[in-house]
Design an enzyme around this catalytic site. Structure first.
Site, PDB file in Angstrom:
ATOM      1  N   ALA A 193      -7.310   0.430   4.311  1.00 54.83           N
ATOM      2  CA  ALA A 193      -8.521   0.540   3.516  1.00 54.83           C
ATOM      3  C   ALA A 193      -9.729   0.147   4.357  1.00 54.83           C
ATOM      4  O   ALA A 193      -9.602  -0.513   5.390  1.00 54.83           O
ATOM      5  CB  ALA A 193      -8.430  -0.349   2.285  1.00 54.83           C
ATOM      6  N   GLU A 246       0.698   3.882   1.872  1.00 58.46           N
ATOM      7  CA  GLU A 246       0.801   4.307   0.476  1.00 58.46           C
ATOM      8  C   GLU A 246       0.537   5.809   0.332  1.00 58.46           C
ATOM      9  O   GLU A 246       1.202   6.490  -0.450  1.00 58.46           O
ATOM     10  CB  GLU A 246      -0.187   3.506  -0.372  1.00 58.46           C
ATOM     11  CG  GLU A 246       0.191   2.041  -0.498  1.00 58.46           C
ATOM     12  CD  GLU A 246      -0.866   1.223  -1.206  1.00 58.46           C
ATOM     13  OE1 GLU A 246      -0.575   0.679  -2.278  1.00 58.46           O
ATOM     14  OE2 GLU A 246      -2.000   1.130  -0.675  1.00 58.46           O
ATOM     15  N   GLU A 293      -1.248  -6.108   3.284  1.00 59.37           N
ATOM     16  CA  GLU A 293      -2.278  -6.608   2.374  1.00 59.37           C
ATOM     17  C   GLU A 293      -2.233  -8.120   2.173  1.00 59.37           C
ATOM     18  O   GLU A 293      -3.275  -8.752   1.941  1.00 59.37           O
ATOM     19  CB  GLU A 293      -2.162  -5.903   1.014  1.00 59.37           C
ATOM     20  CG  GLU A 293      -2.638  -4.456   1.009  1.00 59.37           C
ATOM     21  CD  GLU A 293      -1.564  -3.463   1.410  1.00 59.37           C
ATOM     22  OE1 GLU A 293      -1.797  -2.251   1.276  1.00 59.37           O
ATOM     23  OE2 GLU A 293      -0.481  -3.901   1.869  1.00 59.37           O
ATOM     24  N   GLY A 318      -3.237   1.286   2.687  1.00 57.08           N
ATOM     25  CA  GLY A 318      -3.443   2.521   1.950  1.00 57.08           C
ATOM     26  C   GLY A 318      -2.919   3.743   2.675  1.00 57.08           C
ATOM     27  O   GLY A 318      -2.560   4.737   2.042  1.00 57.08           O
TER      28      GLY A 318
END
Length: 279
Positions: free
Chosen positions: A86, A134, A154, A131
């Site tokens: 991110a 993901e 994270e 991300g």
């Protein structure tokens, strides 16, 4: 290459590439119906921010609506990263209320990818962290370059994955290993990701996109209606509100009533290649 939008001028650096109005993506559609979506923030290692998530949503919806698009490859620009994570500068400004909405918006977009009836392959060309991991896991299959790295780091920021990472990583590698990776934030090299079942194939970086195209073309030679239903049936297994066996039986029945089924069985009996129409 064929643009899926109203044509824009080709760039002088890449005359074969048609530009699009999406700020953070490059979209190329080949004559055989494969749309390549390239995340294009190389100075940020293709990190995901709200604008990029919105662009991905628009690109996937356009691909689903475009009958000329039959399959999708998702990759990152440059040689270092698929998506390095991110955009931390944006992430740092979140609080409990808008953080929840931030996660829900990303989950909505990634579910669009997962539920696409057109096959989506992630061509992971480098770091796929946070991300990025993901996003890759939301795709139906993952092919990794030998230099790829995967992880959900994270916890290093004092937060958990928000775009479905805790759920899809568990589905792919199992509870014990998922908990280890999620709680340590450790990264996986490509060969270890392959061993764990996180990726389908590992190939040299120079062969990555070509391998993905060949794999996708093999799938696109099958009945498109059936391929889409395979995706739906497998997804039903992981949806607690759905009965996967009933979904499969319903899909089998729908296929049996389709023109593709009649063409497929005729072609088999006549010993010729089937000409599927997706109906």
């Amino acid at each position: 290459m064929v643009p899926i939008f109203t044509p824009y001028p080709s760039t002088s650096e890449h005359p074969e590439r048609m530009t699009t109005p999406l700020e953070n993506l490059l979209l190329d559609r080949s004559d055989d119906g494969i749309l390549t979506i390239t995340l294009n923030r190389p100075s940020k290692l293709n990190a995901l921010n709200a604008a990029t998530i919105a662009d991905i949503k628009q690109a996937i919806q356009l691909a689903l609506d475009d009958k000329q698009v039959r399959g999708i490859i998702l990759t990152g620009s440059g040689e270092k990263a698929f998506v390095a994570g991110a955009d931390i500068a944006e992430l740092a400004g979140l609080n409990e209320v808008n953080g929840r909405r931030f996660a829900e918006q990303g989950q909505e977009v990634f579910c669009m990818i997962e539920e696409s009836t057109k096959p989506v392959i992630a061509a992971v060309n480098g770091f796929a962290l946070g991300g990025g991991c993901e996003l890759a896991m939301a795709c139906h299959m993952r092919v990794a370059a030998e230099n790829a790295r995967f992880g959900q780091p994270e916890v290093n920021l004092g937060v958990v994955p928000g775009y479905g990472g805790t759920q899809r990583l568990t589905q792919l590698v199992g509870k014990g290993k998922a908990l280890e990776l999620l709680m340590t934030g450790d990264q996986l090299k490509a060969d270890e990701a392959l061993r764990l079942g996180l990726v389908n194939h590992v190939v040299p970086a120079a062969e990555l996109l070509g391998f993905c195209r060949e794999l996708l073309l093999r799938i696109l030679g099958k009945g498109p209606l059936a391929v889409g239903m395979v995706i739906d049936c497998v997804n039903a297994y992981f949806a607690p509100e759905r009965n996967g066996y009933q979904t499969e039986a319903n899909s089998f029945g729908r296929c049996c009533g389709s023109e593709d089924f009649r063409e497929g069985t005729r072609a088999f009996l006549e010993k010729r290649p089937a000409q599927f129409q997706g109906a």
